[in-house]
Design a protein around this motif. Structure first.
Motif, short mmCIF file in Angstrom:
data_model
loop_
_atom_site.label_atom_id
_atom_site.label_comp_id
_atom_site.label_asym_id
_atom_site.label_seq_id
_atom_site.Cartn_x
_atom_site.Cartn_y
_atom_site.Cartn_z
N LYS A 17 -10.19 0.49 13.93
CA LYS A 17 -9.36 -0.40 13.83
C LYS A 17 -9.10 -1.46 14.97
N GLY A 18 -9.09 -1.27 15.75
CA GLY A 18 -8.50 -2.15 17.22
C GLY A 18 -7.97 -0.96 18.07
N SER A 19 -6.98 -2.05 18.84
CA SER A 19 -6.32 -1.06 20.27
C SER A 19 -5.51 -0.74 19.70
N ASP A 20 -4.71 -2.08 19.63
CA ASP A 20 -3.07 -1.93 19.32
C ASP A 20 -3.58 -0.70 18.45
N ASP A 21 -4.37 -0.39 17.47
CA ASP A 21 -3.60 1.36 16.49
C ASP A 21 -4.66 2.93 17.45
N ALA A 22 -5.37 2.30 18.49
CA ALA A 22 -6.04 3.66 19.65
C ALA A 22 -4.50 4.16 20.06
N VAL A 23 -3.60 2.93 20.69
CA VAL A 23 -2.27 3.53 20.82
C VAL A 23 -1.42 4.28 19.91
N ARG A 24 -1.70 3.50 18.94
CA ARG A 24 -0.48 4.30 17.74
C ARG A 24 -0.78 5.60 17.63
N VAL A 25 -2.45 6.07 17.68
CA VAL A 25 -2.65 7.75 17.27
C VAL A 25 -3.11 8.36 18.69
N ALA A 26 -2.78 8.11 20.47
CA ALA A 26 -2.82 7.99 20.35
C ALA A 26 -1.22 9.17 21.12
N LEU A 27 -0.46 7.73 20.54
CA LEU A 27 1.49 7.93 20.69
C LEU A 27 1.66 9.31 19.62
N ALA A 28 1.17 8.92 18.12
CA ALA A 28 1.46 9.65 17.05
C ALA A 28 0.77 11.26 17.77
N ALA A 30 0.52 12.32 20.45
CA ALA A 30 1.25 13.09 21.59
C ALA A 30 2.65 14.11 21.14
N ALA A 31 2.97 12.91 20.11
CA ALA A 31 5.00 13.35 19.32
C ALA A 31 4.78 14.68 18.62
N GLU A 32 3.68 15.26 18.23
CA GLU A 32 3.37 16.05 17.83
C GLU A 32 3.95 17.62 18.37
N SER A 33 3.60 17.50 19.60
CA SER A 33 4.11 18.39 20.71
C SER A 33 4.87 17.81 21.72
N VAL A 34 5.15 17.11 22.20
CA VAL A 34 6.21 16.34 23.27
C VAL A 34 7.52 15.52 22.56
N ARG A 35 8.47 16.27 22.90
CA ARG A 35 10.29 15.44 22.91
C ARG A 35 10.41 14.37 23.77
N ASP A 36 11.04 13.61 22.72
CA ASP A 36 11.89 12.60 23.63
C ASP A 36 10.85 11.57 24.63
N ILE A 37 9.63 11.36 24.05
CA ILE A 37 9.12 10.07 24.17
C ILE A 37 9.89 9.02 24.77
#
Length: 68
Positions: A17-28, A30-37
């Motif tokens: 979809k785009g670069s912004d969505d790629a960032v969202r995918v990475a953050l989402a 990471a949020a599955e296993s990393v707390r307090d991003i």
């Protein structure tokens, strides 16, 4: 203001979809296993080309989170 200590990791997310969505995918992911991003920084943006068209975007981000 209290003092904070941060740890950071690098991840590469991808999206057709785009670069912004790629960032969202990475953050989402990471949020599955990393707390307090707390923050992210885009380090690199690139993409995959197929048949002369963008097939998907790849964005490498540094993600910072607080250390307990």
């Amino acid at each position: 203001m209290s003092e904070h200590v941060y740890k950071s990791i690098e991840l590469t997310g991808s999206s057709p979809k785009g670069s912004d969505d790629a960032v969202r995918v990475a953050l989402a992911k990471a949020a599955e296993s990393v707390r307090d991003i707390r923050w992210f920084q885009v380090l690199d943006t690139r993409g995959h080309v197929k048949d002369g068209k963008i097939a998907h975007w790849q964005v490498t981000v540094k993600i910072g989170f607080t250390v307990d």
